[in-house]
Design an enzyme around this catalytic site. Structure first.
Site, mmCIF file in Angstrom:
data_model
loop_
_atom_site.group_PDB
_atom_site.id
_atom_site.type_symbol
_atom_site.label_atom_id
_atom_site.label_comp_id
_atom_site.label_asym_id
_atom_site.label_seq_id
_atom_site.Cartn_x
_atom_site.Cartn_y
_atom_site.Cartn_z
ATOM 1 N N ARG A 260 0.823 -1.215 0.000
ATOM 2 C CA ARG A 260 0.000 0.000 0.000
ATOM 3 C C ARG A 260 0.855 1.262 0.000
ATOM 4 O O ARG A 260 0.345 2.356 -0.276
ATOM 5 C CB ARG A 260 -0.943 0.013 1.203
ATOM 6 C CG ARG A 260 -2.102 -0.964 1.077
ATOM 7 C CD ARG A 260 -3.056 -0.850 2.257
ATOM 8 N NE ARG A 260 -3.498 0.518 2.518
ATOM 9 C CZ ARG A 260 -4.471 1.156 1.860
ATOM 10 N NH1 ARG A 260 -5.104 0.555 0.860
ATOM 11 N NH2 ARG A 260 -4.812 2.397 2.185
ATOM 12 N N PHE B 170 -0.218 5.981 11.487
ATOM 13 C CA PHE B 170 -0.848 4.796 10.913
ATOM 14 C C PHE B 170 -0.259 4.389 9.565
ATOM 15 O O PHE B 170 0.270 3.299 9.426
ATOM 16 C CB PHE B 170 -2.363 5.018 10.803
ATOM 17 C CG PHE B 170 -3.050 5.034 12.125
ATOM 18 C CD1 PHE B 170 -3.595 3.871 12.661
ATOM 19 C CD2 PHE B 170 -3.122 6.204 12.859
ATOM 20 C CE1 PHE B 170 -4.212 3.884 13.897
ATOM 21 C CE2 PHE B 170 -3.738 6.221 14.107
ATOM 22 C CZ PHE B 170 -4.283 5.047 14.624
ATOM 23 N N GLU B 171 -0.338 5.248 8.558
ATOM 24 C CA GLU B 171 0.066 4.820 7.218
ATOM 25 C C GLU B 171 0.759 5.971 6.503
ATOM 26 O O GLU B 171 0.125 6.811 5.879
ATOM 27 C CB GLU B 171 -1.147 4.336 6.417
ATOM 28 C CG GLU B 171 -0.759 3.530 5.198
ATOM 29 C CD GLU B 171 -1.964 2.892 4.525
ATOM 30 O OE1 GLU B 171 -1.905 1.687 4.232
ATOM 31 O OE2 GLU B 171 -2.967 3.603 4.293
ATOM 32 N N GLN B 172 2.078 5.990 6.619
ATOM 33 C CA GLN B 172 2.896 7.005 5.960
ATOM 34 C C GLN B 172 3.679 6.355 4.831
ATOM 35 O O GLN B 172 4.338 5.325 5.036
ATOM 36 C CB GLN B 172 3.890 7.630 6.937
ATOM 37 C CG GLN B 172 3.266 8.433 8.063
ATOM 38 C CD GLN B 172 4.303 8.765 9.118
ATOM 39 O OE1 GLN B 172 4.716 7.919 9.889
ATOM 40 N NE2 GLN B 172 4.741 10.014 9.142
#
Length: 537
Positions: A350, A373-375
Site C-alpha cells: 500500500r 498509521f500509514e505514511q
C-alpha cells in the site's frame, strides 16, 4: 597460525542500532537491535570477527508477527533478545503500544527459526507485565523468561524489578510461579535483563540509570537462579556517567559473548553527542568492549575501570570484512534494498512498488508526515555526522493536499522536508516543511517566504547536505545547476534529546529518505529514480 589482534573502533553498528543482544553459533556472531516503529522489525547483523558487520535479516516481516499501525513514535520493538539453543534461534521482543505517562502497554512475544535467515515462526505470546524480555536456556534443559516489571501506581518505583518465570517450549506458554529476582541498585530504572551461567554461578546483567547520560550496565550473581543476587563489588561494569568527556556516552544495556578461545566481549548501547551539546543525531548505537573474568569471579573491563573505550583490542580471529553498501540505489530490482525501512505497517504494497514504474521506487501518497498509521515514507539511517543524500523525483500533484520529496526525519514532530507540492495560484511548486521538535499538536513551519514555482512537468533532483551542525536543501530541474533553497537548519534537532523530553523521551535516530503524502485519499503516486547517500566526514 594465530593472528595479531586487530583494533575495533566504536560504534560497531553506527546509526540507530540500540539495545544490542549478541549470540555466537560456531564461528558466527549475531547482534539483534531494536527498531521501534520502523518496519520490518528487529535488525540482525552478522560478523565473523566482531569488527566487521553486515545486515543479514529483519525477521519480523508479516502481519501475524508485527503490526504497529497506531503505535506512537518510539514505541514498537523494544530491546530484542537473540539466543541459540536446541538447534534453533530464539528471538524475544516487545511491541510497545504506549510509553508516555503512567501506563506502559507492552506485549512480549517469542519467535524461532532454524537459521538466521528464517523462516521465522509466528509469534508465541508471553506476557505484558513489562518490557525488555529475554530467554535463558539453563544447562538442565529448562527455559526461563525474564523481563522488567512495570508498576503504574503513583508513588511507587515504576521499574520495580526483574520478573522470572519458566517457559514451556512444548506447550508454548509461561508456566509456574513468577518471582521478582532483582530490584536493582539506587541508580534505579532497572531493565534489560540477561542471565548467564558460569562456574556454578548465575550472573544477572541489567541496564540501569535510564538510556541517557547516567546509563550503566549492572552485574549481580547468585548460586540460585531465583536469587538472592549479590551485587558486583563495583555495582556497574560499564558506564560513562563519571566520564563526561568520553566520546562514548550513554553506555549501558549490555550483553555478553565468549569466543571459541574463551575471550569475553560485551556489546552495549552508546551515543555520540556533538561536542558541547548533549545531542546524538545518530541516536543510540551499538558498541563493544573487551572484558575479563577476574580471580574473584567477577567480570570487568579488560582495560580496567568502568569507562568504555572508543577503540578496543579485537579477538584473536582472522579479519573478515564484508563488501561496503553501495552509495547509490537505482531501484532496478524486484526488492527494496535492505538499507531502507518504512514505518509501522506490515502492508508495504500500500506504500510502495518497485514494478509500478520499472527502474523507480513508486510511493503511493498516503497520510500526512504526522500520522501514526500509514505514511509512505521509505528511508535509511543517518550513519555519519556529515553526509549528502540525493534523489530524483517525478511527481505531478493536482491539489494542495499532495506532496512528495526528500525528507530528513527523526519523528512525526522532528523533521525537515523539501517537497514538490500543488498550489492553487502557482501550480507545481517546491516548498519546505519544518517541525523542529515540540508537542504533536504544535504547528508545522513552512520556512520559505513563498513557494518556488517550477516547470509544470518533469522530474526534480533534490539534495540534502549535513555539514557540521547545518542541514541544507538543494534542487535542480532539467538543464539547470544546483540551487540552494531555504535556510540552514539545525541538524541536531534530529536527535533523541531534541524532543523536549531529553534522552528519555524518544529512542530512535535520524533517517533520510523519500516521502509521498496525499491527504485527499487518492493515493497520488510519486516516482523516485534513484537514491544516493555519501559520507562527507
Amino acid at each position: 597460525m594465530s593472528n595479531a589482534p586487530q583494533k575495533i573502533t566504536n560504534p560497531i553498528l553506527p546509526g540507530f542500532n540500540p539495545d544490542p543482544s549478541i549470540c555466537r553459533v560456531g564461528d558466527d556472531y549475531y547482534i539483534a537491535t531494536s527498531t521501534f516503529e520502523w518496519f520490518p522489525g528487529v535488525q540482525i547483523h552478522h560478523s565473523k570477527d566482531l569488527k566487521h558487520w553486515r545486515l543479514v535479516t529483519r525477521p519480523l516481516t508479516r502481519p501475524e508477527q508485527l503490526d504497529m499501525r497506531g503505535n506512537p513514535d518510539s514505541c514498537g520493538i523494544w530491546a530484542p533478545c537473540l539466543t541459540h539453543a536446541d538447534g534453533r534461534f530464539w528471538l524475544v521482543y516487545t511491541d510497545v503500544k504506549r510509553k508516555d505517562g503512567s501506563f506502559k502497554d507492552a506485549h512480549n512475544y517469542i519467535v524461532t527459526a532454524p537459521a538466521i535467515e528464517g523462516p521465522w515462526s509466528d509469534p508465541v505470546y508471553a506476557n505484558s507485565s513489562g518490557f525488555d524480555p529475554s530467554l535463558f536456556h539453563d544447562d538442565d534443559g529448562r527455559k526461563w523468561f525474564l523481563n522488567m516489571i512495570w508498576d503504574h501506581r503513583a508513588g511507587f518505583n515504576s521499574f520495580t524489578g526483574i520478573a522470572l518465570q519458566e517457559y514451556d517450549p512444548v506447550g508454548e506458554r509461561l508456566t509456574g510461579p513468577i518471582s521478582n529476582i532483582f530490584k536493582g541498585t539506587p541508580l534505579g530504572l532497572t531493565e534489560g535483563p540477561h542471565v548467564y551461567k558460569r562456574d556454578g554461578w548465575y550472573y544477572l546483567l541489567t541496564a540501569e540509570g535510564g538510556t541517557g547520560y547516567d546509563h550503566a550496565v549492572t552485574l549481580a550473581r547468585s548460586r540460585q537462579l531465583d536469587g538472592p543476587y549479590e551485587l558486583h563489588p563495583d555495582a556497574h561494569v560499564v558506564t560513562s556517567r563519571f566520564d563526561p568527556d568520553n566520546p562514548v556516552q550513554r553506555a549501558g544495556h549490555g550483553d555478553i559473548v565468549e569466543t571459541r578461545t574463551g575471550e569475553t566481549y560485551m556489546v552495549h548501547l552508546m551515543g555520540r553527542p556533538r561536542l558541547g551539546q548533549n545531542r546524538c543525531q545518530m541516536g543510540r548505537e551499538a558498541a563493544i568492549q573487551k572484558c575479563a573474568w577476574d580471580a574473584d569471579g567477577w567480570l570487568r573491563l579488560a582495560a580496567g575501570g568502568m569507562a568504555p573505550e572508543l577503540e578496543v583490542d579485537g579477538p584473536d580471529l582472522p579479519a573478515h570484512p564484508f563488501p561496503e553498501d553501495p552509495v547509490r540505489h537505482d531501484f532496478d530490482t524486484a526488492d527494496l534494498p535492505p538499507v531502507f525501512q518504512w514505518l509501522r505497517t506490515p502492508y508495504p504494497e500500500r506504500l510502495f512498488s518497485l514494478t509500478g514504474r520499472p527502474g523507480h521506487l513508486r510511493l503511493y501518497g498516503r497520510e500526512s508526515i504526522g500520522s501514526c498509521f500509514e505514511q509512505a515514507l521509505v528511508a535509511r539511517r543517518q550513519t555519519h555526522y556529515g553526509y549528502e543524500a540525493e534523489t530524483l523525483v517525478d511527481f505531478q500533484p493536482d491539489t494542495i493536499q499532495q506532496a512528495a520529496g526528500l525528507i530528513a526525519y527523526y519523528g512525526r514532530c522532528q523533521f525537515y522536508c523539501l517537497a514538490i507540492a500543488g498550489d492553487d495560484d502557482l501550480g507545481r511548486v517546491l516548498t519546505l516543511y519544518s517541525f523542529p521538535g515540540g508537542a504533536p499538536d504544535a504547528n508545522m513551519q513552512e520556512p520559505l517566504d513563498a513557494p518556488v514555482r517550477i516547470p509544470e512537468s518533469g522530474p526534480v533532483a533534490m539534495k540534502v547536505t549535513v555539514e557540521d551542525m547545518a542541514l541544507r536543501f538543494w534542487f535542480r530541474t532539467e538543464g539547470t545547476d544546483w540551487q540552494r533553497i531555504g535556510p540552514a537548519f539545525d541538524a541536531t534537532v534530529l536527535a533523541d534529546e531534541a524532543s523536549g523530553r531529553g534522552a528519555h523521551g524518544n529512542f530512535t535516530g535520524a533517517f533520510v529518505g523519500m516521502l509521498a503524502m496525499d491527504m485527499s485519499g487518492r493515493a497520488r503516486p510519486a516516482d523516485f529514480d534513484y537514491f544516493s547517500y555519501r559520507n562527507l566526514t
